[in-house]
Structures are given as C-alpha cells and as structure tokens.
Design a protein around this motif. Sequence first.
Motif, PDB file in Angstrom:
ATOM      1  N   GLN A   1      49.987   6.062 -12.877  1.00  0.00           N
ATOM      2  CA  GLN A   1      50.093   4.965 -13.501  1.00  0.00           C
ATOM      3  C   GLN A   1      49.249   3.687 -13.300  1.00  0.00           C
ATOM      4  O   GLN A   1      48.749   3.650 -12.043  1.00  0.00           O
ATOM      5  CB  GLN A   1      51.503   4.690 -13.704  1.00  0.00           C
ATOM      6  CG  GLN A   1      52.048   4.270 -12.060  1.00  0.00           C
ATOM      7  CD  GLN A   1      53.600   4.141 -12.124  1.00  0.00           C
ATOM      8  OE1 GLN A   1      54.323   4.766 -12.994  1.00  0.00           O
ATOM      9  NE2 GLN A   1      53.869   3.292 -11.291  1.00  0.00           N
ATOM     10  N   PRO A   2      48.968   2.682 -14.084  1.00  0.00           N
ATOM     11  CA  PRO A   2      48.237   1.583 -13.345  1.00  0.00           C
ATOM     12  C   PRO A   2      48.761   0.899 -12.187  1.00  0.00           C
ATOM     13  O   PRO A   2      49.872   0.917 -11.934  1.00  0.00           O
ATOM     14  CB  PRO A   2      48.391   0.502 -14.718  1.00  0.00           C
ATOM     15  CG  PRO A   2      48.843   1.275 -15.729  1.00  0.00           C
ATOM     16  CD  PRO A   2      49.610   2.555 -15.415  1.00  0.00           C
TER      17      PRO A   2
ATOM     18  N   THR B   1      44.828  -3.578 -15.253  1.00  0.00           N
ATOM     19  CA  THR B   1      43.893  -2.862 -16.251  1.00  0.00           C
ATOM     20  C   THR B   1      42.282  -3.150 -15.767  1.00  0.00           C
ATOM     21  O   THR B   1      41.492  -2.575 -16.500  1.00  0.00           O
ATOM     22  CB  THR B   1      43.815  -3.386 -17.710  1.00  0.00           C
ATOM     23  OG1 THR B   1      43.914  -4.819 -17.638  1.00  0.00           O
ATOM     24  CG2 THR B   1      45.275  -3.049 -18.194  1.00  0.00           C
ATOM     25  N   GLY B   2      42.196  -3.131 -14.344  1.00  0.00           N
ATOM     26  CA  GLY B   2      41.063  -3.618 -13.984  1.00  0.00           C
ATOM     27  C   GLY B   2      40.294  -2.239 -13.423  1.00  0.00           C
ATOM     28  O   GLY B   2      40.772  -1.129 -13.741  1.00  0.00           O
TER      29      GLY B   2
ATOM     30  N   PHE C   1      39.945   3.374 -11.976  1.00  0.00           N
ATOM     31  CA  PHE C   1      39.220   4.391 -11.138  1.00  0.00           C
ATOM     32  C   PHE C   1      40.486   5.265 -10.251  1.00  0.00           C
ATOM     33  O   PHE C   1      40.053   6.451 -10.293  1.00  0.00           O
ATOM     34  CB  PHE C   1      38.290   3.612  -9.932  1.00  0.00           C
ATOM     35  CG  PHE C   1      37.659   4.576  -9.137  1.00  0.00           C
ATOM     36  CD1 PHE C   1      36.494   5.385  -9.547  1.00  0.00           C
ATOM     37  CD2 PHE C   1      37.927   4.841  -7.668  1.00  0.00           C
ATOM     38  CE1 PHE C   1      35.974   6.215  -8.693  1.00  0.00           C
ATOM     39  CE2 PHE C   1      37.405   5.621  -6.828  1.00  0.00           C
ATOM     40  CZ  PHE C   1      36.195   6.416  -7.431  1.00  0.00           C
ATOM     41  N   LEU C   2      41.042   4.515  -9.784  1.00  0.00           N
ATOM     42  CA  LEU C   2      42.458   5.385  -9.230  1.00  0.00           C
ATOM     43  C   LEU C   2      42.942   6.365  -9.797  1.00  0.00           C
ATOM     44  O   LEU C   2      43.249   7.558  -9.427  1.00  0.00           O
ATOM     45  CB  LEU C   2      43.376   4.296  -8.442  1.00  0.00           C
ATOM     46  CG  LEU C   2      42.813   3.729  -7.068  1.00  0.00           C
ATOM     47  CD1 LEU C   2      43.869   2.840  -6.752  1.00  0.00           C
ATOM     48  CD2 LEU C   2      42.436   4.532  -6.100  1.00  0.00           C
TER      49      LEU C   2
END
Lengths: 376, 357, 287
Positions: free
Chosen positions: C145-146, C130-131, C136-137
């Motif tokens: 997705q994360p 969740t960083g 950004f990606l």
Amino acid sequence: MPENSNVTFDLECRQVTKSFGDFTAVDQVSFQIPTGSFFSILGPSGCGKTTLLRMLAGFQHPDKGEILIKGKSVLGTPPNRRPVNMVFQHLALFPTMSVTGNIAYGLKRRNVKREEIRTRVADVLKRVDLPDAGDKRIDQLSGGQKQRIAIARCLVLKPDVLLLDEPLGALDLKLREQMKVELKLLQETFGTTFIYITHDQSEALVMSDQVAVMNQGRFEQVGTPQELYYHPETSFVAGFVGDSNRWEGHIDAIEGERIQIKTVEGESFVGRSIVKHQLKKGDSVEVYVRPESVNIENPKNRSDLPNQCRGEVISVLFDGARSQFLIRLPQTEGEISVAMPQTGEHAQLRKGDSINIAWAADQCLCFRRSSGNHDG
Amino acid sequence: MRRSFKKLFIAMLAVALVAVVSPVEAETLRLLTWGGYAPKEVIEQFEKETGIEVKMTKSNNEDMISKLKATGGSGFDLAQPSQDRITSAQADFDIYKPIDLSKIDASQIIPSMLAATKKNTSLDGKVYGVPHVWGTSGLVVNRKMAGQIKDYVDLCGPGLTGKVTYRLKRPTLIGFAFSMGEDPFAAYSDKAKYEMILDKVEKKLIDCKPNVKAYWSGGDAMLNLMRSGEAVAAMAWDAGGWKLNKDMADITFVAPKSGALGWIDTFALPRKTKAEEAAYKWINFVMRPEIAGKITSSAGNFTAAKGGDQYVADKLKAQFQESFPPADVDNIKWYPPVPPGLEEIEGKVLDRVKAAQ
Amino acid sequence: MDKSSYTRFSLWILLLPFVLWLLLLILLPHVDMVSISLRERVSARNYTFSFKNYTEFFIEPLYWRTFVRTAWMSVLATLITLLIAFPVSYYIAKMMRGRLKALLFILCLIPFWVSELVRTYGWMILLRETGLLSTFLQWIGLSDQPVEMLYNDVAIMIGLVYTSMLFMVVPLVTTLDSLDDSLIEAGYDLGGSNWNVLTEIIIPHAMPGIVSGCIVVFMLSLGNYLTPILLGGKDSLWFTEQIFTQFITRFNWEQGSAFGILLLILSSLIVWAGLKLSRQSFTNVMS
C-alpha cells in the motif's frame, strides 16, 4: 630468529620491479644491507629511488620481486606493521601534537604502558640532545631540531631499518653540513640500519658506509664512497659522483690495460679501461678526468705523465677548497677544469697565463659510450 | 575637509533618496488583494478605460494586516481584507482610512450586504469597508470515500486515520465550536466564555490529530492532497471545492450541518493611499454586473454586485445550489467583527494543538 | 586638504559602504527589535515597558519546548551532515586529482543552482504518499500500500541535511586539501591503524573546518523556515515558524521580536559552548 640463523642482513631486496603504466620506475633491483650500516641510494630525481623507498616502507607494492627484513618477507605486511620507519622529506611531524605527542604516537599504537612511554620519550629526547623540548609545539622548533625530533620519533620504536627520504633537502647549506655529521653520529650511537635516499652526492659520500648509485630504475654500482669515487664502474657513476671533465672519442690502440684514445675534438689521451667493459680498438668511448687529478706542471721540473697539454687560463673560479681554473686547450678550443692545489702553489695564476698540465693514465677513465643518458 | 565630507555625504544621501522615491508615479493603483479577485482581463479593461495602471499583489488576511502594519498603511492604494478583520486591526494599528461613501456607486451593490458591511466595519462612527466578494468555508469531501462526513466533527470520526486535512487557523476553531453545539460568535463579547469554548475545541482538535494527514497552509497544498486522494476530506473554502468538482465529480463542497461560515471580503483604503481617486474608480468599475461576473468566474465566489450572477456560468450556479439547499443558505454563520485580544487567545490554542503529540 | 586628512578621507570613503551596511541593515533593526520586544500592549495603540515577552518564553512551556526541539533537531542535522559530508569531502580532497576533483566538487554545488523552495518541492514530490518513492516501493513489491514518507521529522531531517550539505563540504574540502599526504603516511608508518590515523591525525587537522562547517550548518538549520514548514508533519514546530507566526499571523511584533532576540542569544550560546567543547577559537575557525 636473527640470533640463531645465519642471516646477517637487515634488509634484502631480490629482483624488485615496479612499473607505472609503460614507465618502469624500479627495474629488477637487488641488494643486501648488513646490520647496523648506513646505506645511501644516490640518484638524480626521477631515477626511482623514492619509489624504491616507498616499497620498502610498504606504501607501494612491487610488481615482482621480494623484500626481506631480517630474513622474513614483508610483502604481505602493511606499512603500519612493518618493522621499518620512515623520516619523510618534509618530516611530516604532526603539527596538532606536542613534541612528546609526536614521539609517543608510535608507542601508544603498540600499547606500551604509560609509564614506559614517558621514560622512553625522555630517553630518546636526551639522546637526540633535546631533553627539554617535550612540551614544545612543533612550530616552536628550529629546522635542525625538527629534524632530530623526526628521527627520534622513529628511533624510539627501535625499528630494524630506518628509511630517510632526503630529509636534509629543506635545510639551508650551513645547517645541512652540520646535520650530515649529526645524522652519521646518531646512526652510530643507535646502531640502527639507515637507508638514506638523496640526490646530493656529498650527503651520500659523507655519511654512508655503502652507497648505491641509481639511474633509470637500476642500480649502476654499489660500493663504499671511496670505490665509487675512485673506481666508478660505469660512465654514469663517473659523471654523477664528483666533478669530471668529459670527452667523447674512439679507441686508437690498446696495449694491455692502457689504451690510446682520440677525442672527437682531436686530442690524444692515454687512459685506463674498466676491465668489465672489454673495449676493442675502434670502439666509441667516453673519457673522464677529475679536475683534482690534473697536475699543474712546474715548468722547471716537468713530470713524465703520459697526458701532457699546454693551455691558457681563461677563468679563475675561486671557491675556497673547491677552487678551479678553467683552461682552454689551444689546438682544439676545448676546455678543461683543473683543481687549484690547496698548497697555494699556483695561487698567482691569472686569466691569460699559459700553463702546462698533465695527468696519469690511471686517472683517465674510459667507458664504452652509452646511448646518451648522461646526467650531470 | 569636514565641510567637503559633509557635502559629499548629503549629496550621496540625496541620490539614494531619489533612487528610492522616484519609481512611484501618480497614475498607478497598487492593489493588495486575493488571488482571482483581479483577473488579467479585468485589469486590462480598466487600464484601457481609465489609463490607470494596476499593480496587483496577491495576499491573505494576515498578510495584508502585516504589510500595512509594517508601513503604517502605505505601499498600497487599495486593500481587500475580510470585513471581520478590519475594526480590530484599525483600532490597534491605525492602518486604514475611512471610506467616502459618496464616491461609491451604491446602486450597483446589493443593499443588504452593503448595510451589513457598513455596520461591521464601523469604528468610531466611520465606515472602513464596502463589500466585494463573499463566500463560505465548510467541508470539501470526496463523497465516494468519505460520504459520511456531514459536519466538522465528523472529520474526527473513525476510519479516517491520516485521511483528513484542515488549517490551523481561526476558522477551524470557530467551525469546530459550532459543530460541537457552541456559539462562539455569541461569546465574542464574553472573554471567559470564549476561552471555555476554545478549551473544549482544543481538546477535540488534539484528539482528532491522528486523523490529520497534514495541516495545510496554502490553498494549492489542500487541492493537491484532495486531488491525489491522499486526503478524503478537508476544511476549506467553497470555491476550492467547486474547482475540484469540475475535474472530479466525486469531490465537492458540502455545507456543514452546523452551518457554513460566511465571509465577505471588502474594499478598504490603506491610511496612506496615494491614489484614492483611482481606488474609487476601481471599486465602481469592478462592481459593474458584467465585470463582477468575470471576477466570480475567476475567483469561484459570488460578489455583492447587483445582477452579477446573470453573467456567471451555469455550472457554478448549479454547484452552488447543490452545495447550498435553501435551508443551508439561511444557516450560514456570518463572521462578526473580531474584538481585539481574542486572536491572542486563539493563537495559543492553535500553538498547543500543533505541539501536542 | 593636507596629506593625512586626505588619507583619512579616503579611508572613510572606503569604509563607508561597510559602515552603512552594518549600521542600517544590522545594527538599527536589532536595536529596534530590542526596543519593540520590551513593549507590552495595554490596550489599542497603548504600550508600556515590560519584560513580559521574555518571561512568556520561559513561562509558557510550548515556546521553550519548541526552541529546545528546534535546537536539538538542528544539532542532529549538523551531526548527520558532518557524518555524510566528511567521507565525501575526504574522497574529493584526498582521493581525486585534477579534473575529476573539480567535477565532483561542482556536482556538490549543482543542487544550489535552484532555489530552496524548488529543492524542497522536489523532496515533496519524491516522498509523498503518491510520490515516486512510494510508487517505486509498491512496484518492486516491498509494500502493498502507499507509504507516506512526508510530514514527519525524518523528512525534515532529510531536507535540512540536503540543504546544508554544501556548507559542510566546502570548509571540509578546503582543510582536508591542506593536509599533507605524508602526515597520513607517517601516521600509518608509525604503526597507526585506519582508526588511529583518522582520529589522531586527520580529524585534529580538519577540526577548524569541521567546526566552521558545523557552525554554519547549525545556524542555517536553526534559521531555516521553508524546509520544516513544507516537509514537517502535523506535530512539527520550528522556532522560526513561531517567530513568523507572531509577526505575520498574530500581529504580535512584541512577542516576535522577543523570540528573535532570544533566538540570537541562545544560538550564540550554543555555538560558544560548541567552540569550548571542541577547544577551537572563533577567529581560528573563521579564518
């Protein structure tokens, strides 16, 4: 190509100019160097000679102008592919390699076969008279030996032109004198064109076939050492090459080549003008007289030279062959240096003695006064 | 010459010693405890009442033993290890001092807990601990995203790849053993049996690895993983679950089907305690019901103080009741004292799990 | 007191802090560690002399595998640090002049004004699922997705390289600074390509700096504890973590000491091998 063309110059510069911001380091310099000659560029520090040399080597690119080596432009050629090599001011021998490693470095870059590298390195070491130095480390060499290795490292590549950037500067006086002769001999045996830059006039005069005197980015005069010494064309050359007594004044009268000068201090001299200066009556001029062209007159047998003075010896500056008297001219309190004749004729003169001195009009050179860029 | 040098050396040594020794004053209580067990408010009240200054150092079970082992039981005046970790450490390292029970006000303590702790912390007929805070460890689950998790082994279920987190410490081994139908506590006395159980657990944990997001080591790391949703289920303490529940209703502590693991943190005296009287004063002070209530609010766990829960906020009580229906309270597996030697076996199992690819 | 004994006395006084430091903080703990590592627990409070703790290291594959992994990762981190730091140092030492040079150098220093823990947490904030980077990606659409970039060996590597950078840049800048520009020019002048000049002139000259930087970075990585623990994944074992575990969570000081001594010996061996390979001498590199 050089064989069948009529090119006889190893290196030619045409209108080469280089500026750094507002400062013009090299200003429209043109010259040609014949094959196999020893060419020096002599000038005070900051005159642009190093910039010029670096442009020849390819480390800097001229803003304008053309550089040709053996008739071909090298402006598009990077330093590592120019047929010139450079001996750096501090020699730049690679301390991490042996002597052989240093000399073989350039040959390896050209993919010369290992066998051939070995013979060529041995050969060049023999020619610089250091046949056994191959395995030594650089820090085991003396100053003069380093010098020779630095030159050998370049000459083994058989460059068209060898550039030398004041390589003698770091040596002590004795060794420098000796290396001057050695360099000249090396150049003659290898037959490579040398371009040598220096601020030391003696180096330039002793070694060179041709010397260019450079000042403020321009060539003042190009000629043989003799021409520069005896026939300087500008006041800068007259002042920079050799020692001179210098006065400022103006022209009183002109009779053909002979001119009558009145100095600021009030002396009157008869001198010779350089033709291309086209002096007129009333022009401000600079007058140069070399200490060695001043005669100390024998009181019993006076000469008929046009410039005659009487003065008092205020100092005897003994320096072997370069010994001088410092003489004060009583009317004007001006001083003049006079070379001590090597015959020992006037060796008995002491401080306080009065003597007559004289010199020829030809030895008294007049130049239009330049706007104060005098150096030395 | 040699004389003067020697004098100088001794003088320097003396100065150095004075500099090292002098900061220790008589009336301070150096407390080695868990986060939340000595809230500021309580410390201030105690200092006001007794004039004894309290210096608190946060720690955990292993850290307490290591610290006391390193100094041979000095540097602190009162420690709070879990009851099951006292006797083995005492047997091996001799870091504690027996408790003088006559100085403890037993009337403030729930008798059954006091009795249990006395029994579990006895070595050679001497008692080394009295109970303070108790709680359980089990599962913290995000009910919305992983409602199916009811027991430890469910953490290894399908559809949870990279979504669960637990510690690589002995409670994990014990918890998994119970949920796999074994009784590790019963096997404490039978090393071979215990090793066999751990072998099974090791295999299970290695198989379970793809589901693990990270092995958490600090409580905050676990809370962060759950809060951010990066993990949907964790093995953790009840208090952590309830803390999360306050902010996010979906997440709470779940007592596993095979039983939550019950622990009791005690008071124990380091062998070279310098403020024994102050330590007893502190124990009797924090076991007062109203102080105990404050500690429960701060730590999130109940204490062994009689009537302490009267002073606890209703929210925590409600959370407790939700997580522990009456049957689950009875099902809590209380840690018995760990016999020496077991931890070495466990350590190797944990190492192998960590190293497995 | 005569004069000679007086000078001897003052020499002693001058040396005293160093000798005490060496004796009390370096020598004694190590002697103690060796003696602890040669004990074996028989029963509670009862120990006997034994090499078991050492043989354990070689018998139990877990331990030496962890060591090999740690050493290998440290070597890799050292090489990556070198590859990144070399151009940076060359740029600072050779391309920059005056104020800008000092500024760039200080820029390299700035990350070291915060503690290692804070720096590592910084990376955790950047790399976690969740960083920042993951968010950004997703935002630019490169991922739907994360993305988890934390808890793996790459994250450890990033952390180690970042932590070590300064210790590589400083010796490199110092040695490259001392390389005379005319040597580089001579390298080109005699026909060398960029590659020739780099390998034949710049690198041989910078070798002492490269080796000393590498030794420092290697030892720092090998001895790093926080970065592998915090950034490393569920499979990641680090040898210092093993030592810590033995001392702190297993109370097995005997095994921990043996590991500590082994780390000292093995890492010294690796450094020695590195020096032999690069044909540098320790005194040359550290002066």
